[in-house]
Design an enzyme around this catalytic site. Structure first.
Site, PDB file in Angstrom:
ATOM      1  N   ASN A 109      -4.798  -5.591  -8.348  1.00  0.00           N
ATOM      2  CA  ASN A 109      -5.046  -4.630  -7.205  1.00  0.00           C
ATOM      3  C   ASN A 109      -6.387  -5.111  -6.254  1.00  0.00           C
ATOM      4  O   ASN A 109      -7.018  -5.869  -6.728  1.00  0.00           O
ATOM      5  CB  ASN A 109      -5.144  -3.117  -7.434  1.00  0.00           C
ATOM      6  CG  ASN A 109      -6.269  -3.047  -8.521  1.00  0.00           C
ATOM      7  OD1 ASN A 109      -7.371  -3.212  -8.141  1.00  0.00           O
ATOM      8  ND2 ASN A 109      -6.013  -2.643  -9.858  1.00  0.00           N
TER       9      ASN A 109
ATOM     10  N   LYS B 283      -6.484  14.673 -17.648  1.00  0.00           N
ATOM     11  CA  LYS B 283      -7.466  13.827 -18.490  1.00  0.00           C
ATOM     12  C   LYS B 283      -8.875  14.700 -18.940  1.00  0.00           C
ATOM     13  O   LYS B 283      -9.208  14.041 -19.522  1.00  0.00           O
ATOM     14  CB  LYS B 283      -7.918  12.857 -17.472  1.00  0.00           C
ATOM     15  CG  LYS B 283      -6.655  11.923 -16.941  1.00  0.00           C
ATOM     16  CD  LYS B 283      -7.289  10.573 -16.400  1.00  0.00           C
ATOM     17  CE  LYS B 283      -6.055   9.902 -15.360  1.00  0.00           C
ATOM     18  NZ  LYS B 283      -6.376   8.275 -15.398  1.00  0.00           N
TER      19      LYS B 283
HETATM   20  O1  C5P Z   1      -4.486   8.103 -12.899  1.00  0.00           O
HETATM   21  P1  C5P Z   1      -5.380   7.293 -12.146  1.00  0.00           P
HETATM   22  O2  C5P Z   1      -5.234   5.770 -12.445  1.00  0.00           O
HETATM   23  O3  C5P Z   1      -5.274   7.627 -10.683  1.00  0.00           O
HETATM   24  O4  C5P Z   1      -6.902   7.627 -12.664  1.00  0.00           O
HETATM   25  C1  C5P Z   1      -8.208   7.153 -12.108  1.00  0.00           C
HETATM   26  C2  C5P Z   1      -9.144   7.183 -13.214  1.00  0.00           C
HETATM   27  O5  C5P Z   1      -8.568   6.863 -14.318  1.00  0.00           O
HETATM   28  C3  C5P Z   1     -10.224   6.221 -12.680  1.00  0.00           C
HETATM   29  O6  C5P Z   1     -11.354   6.788 -13.104  1.00  0.00           O
HETATM   30  C4  C5P Z   1      -9.731   4.987 -13.762  1.00  0.00           C
HETATM   31  O7  C5P Z   1     -10.888   4.094 -13.746  1.00  0.00           O
HETATM   32  C5  C5P Z   1      -9.413   5.606 -14.754  1.00  0.00           C
HETATM   33  N1  C5P Z   1      -8.288   4.755 -15.594  1.00  0.00           N
HETATM   34  C6  C5P Z   1      -8.324   4.639 -16.577  1.00  0.00           C
HETATM   35  N2  C5P Z   1      -7.528   3.837 -17.267  1.00  0.00           N
HETATM   36  C7  C5P Z   1      -6.183   3.561 -16.923  1.00  0.00           C
HETATM   37  C8  C5P Z   1      -6.072   4.182 -15.671  1.00  0.00           C
HETATM   38  C9  C5P Z   1      -6.958   4.705 -14.888  1.00  0.00           C
HETATM   39  O8  C5P Z   1      -9.570   4.280 -17.557  1.00  0.00           O
HETATM   40  N3  C5P Z   1      -5.315   2.839 -17.573  1.00  0.00           N
END
Ligand code: C5P
Length: 398
Positions: free
Chosen positions: A210, A341
């Site tokens: 990304n 979360k």
């Molecule tokens: O669910 P989403 O990806 O939007 O959540 C964002 C948060 O979760 C961020 O703090 C990101 O670093 C963390 N994250 C993570 N592992 C993932 C996806 C997101 O730690 N697989």
């Protein structure tokens, strides 16, 4: 590495003979890795030519509020947002009086009024003007509003008098402003930050990733260091350099990132997940480069582990802060993530802004926690990181 490294400093020069010392000040600030933009008042230009400051700072000097061309290049509001710190050196008695009164009748005073950055003032004036009760009142007013007064020193003056009112030397100014970035709100606290994107391999030469540049995560790691924390940074691939006092581990994929995070997590007090972790990865990773064959090709994706959720779910968990990059319904989505979360805080920012979000040097954010929220207006990522770390520190200690 100096705490001034990568900091954006607006250096205001007002009309005093000590303006010549500010030429070395620009050099000293640049030596420390700071980005310097000089603003000169009309009177300052009677002492030193703007071209000298332009050559030393490497940036055009800002001279007037009413210069349409200069405003188009970087307007005063943008400059106010850009600044992590405004230093006025030399500051004349007149400029201190105008600042104390909140005047905004030239570029420098307008900038000070428009900026949320801290203000450091190095007075330079005749000893009688300095000791005059009006100047002392103005000094006190500025201090009460949070300004830091640097000096002045005592000694022989340009006018022949001897006494207090000499501007500090460039080295002394640098020495006094560097600690302004070292606030110690997290002294002794252990912080783990994830930053950057992850790369999910398709084959040995291709991957899914990304647009995350890592800038926000690195700025958070730096701000935590400046607040006195010991900082562990787990970084996805990006071209940034971390402060050498930050312990950094480079990873590629989400699985690697999770592995490293879990290795360290027991020794961590605060976990700040800034990384843009890929949600999915290819189910099969080809051992060889996939050859071009059919017109269509499908890659089956499977879900990556959620690193943040896995940390927040631990029995002995650190204080957990998430970042939510959103393109719509910012608050609503962020609140859902905070709950889903089980986070202590979430920092939501829009990534569809024309100047902010991924790759930009600027960002704005809404921080949400169980008992409230706070909106940070658009500013430089390093300034925002300092403000975010301060807010995290307040909530961590509650
Ligand atoms: O669910 P989403 O990806 O939007 O959540 C964002 C948060 O979760 C961020 O703090 C990101 O670093 C963390 N994250 C993570 N592992 C993932 C996806 C997101 O730690 N697989």
């Amino acid at each position: 590495m100096s705490f001034l490294h990568n900091k954006n400093i607006v250096l205001g020069i007002t009309g005093g003979i000590a303006a010549y010392k500010s030429l070395s000040l620009v050099r000293r600030l640049k030596d420390q890795g700071a980005n310097v933009r000089v603003v000169m008042t009309d009177a300052a230009q009677e002492f030193i030519r703007p071209l000298s400051f332009q050559a030393l700072s490497g940036n055009a000097v800002h001279l007037s509020l009413l210069d349409a061309e200069a405003e188009a290049a970087m307007g005063h509001i943008e400059l106010a947002r850009w600044a992590d710190l405004i230093v006025i050196a030399p500051a004349t008695a007149n400029s201190m009086a105008r600042l104390a009164n909140g005047q905004a009748d030239d570029l420098l005073t307008t900038l000070c009024l428009a900026s949320k950055a801290p203000l450091a003032i190095a007075p330079a004036m005749n000893q009688a003007m300095w000791s005059n009760s009006v100047t002392q009142q103005n000094r006190q007013t500025l201090v009460d509003r949070g300004a830091v007064i640097l000096g002045p020193a005592s000694g022989e003056q340009a006018c022949g008098d001897v006494g207090e009112g000499r501007m500090l030397e460039a080295d002394e100014i640098v020495e006094q402003i560097e600690p302004l970035f070292n606030l110690q709100a997290l002294s002794g606290v252990r912080v783990l930050v994830t930053a950057g994107p992850t790369r999910e391999a398709i084959d040995p030469v291709r991957y899914i990733s990304n647009h995350s540049s890592g800038k926000m995560g690195y700025a958070i790691a730096q701000a935590a260091l400046e607040a006195g924390a010991s900082v562990e940074l787990v970084s996805g691939p990006c071209a940034l350099v971390a402060n050498d006092r930050i312990s950094r581990t480079d990873v590629e994929s989400a699985k690697e990132m999770q592995q490293v995070v879990l290795q360290h997590i027991e020794q961590v007090d605060i976990f700040i997940a800034v990384a843009a972790v890929a949600d999915y990865r290819p189910k099969q990773v080809s051992g060889q480069k996939i050859k071009k064959q059919a017109d269509k090709m499908n890659i089956e994706l499977i879900k990556n582990p959620d690193i943040l959720a896995s940390v927040a779910g631990l029995q002995h968990r650190p204080f957990c802060v998430g970042f939510a990059a959103e393109t719509e319904k910012l608050e609503q989505h962020a609140r859902l993530k905070l709950e889903a979360k089980q986070l202590d805080m979430i920092v939501a920012n829009r990534v569809d802004q024309s100047d902010g979000g991924f790759n930009s040097d600027y960002n704005s954010a809404t921080v949400i926690w169980a008992g409230g929220q706070h909106v940070f207006e658009k500013t430089s990522k390093s300034r925002l990181a300092t403000d975010l770390v301060r807010l995290i520190a307040e909530h961590y200690t509650i």
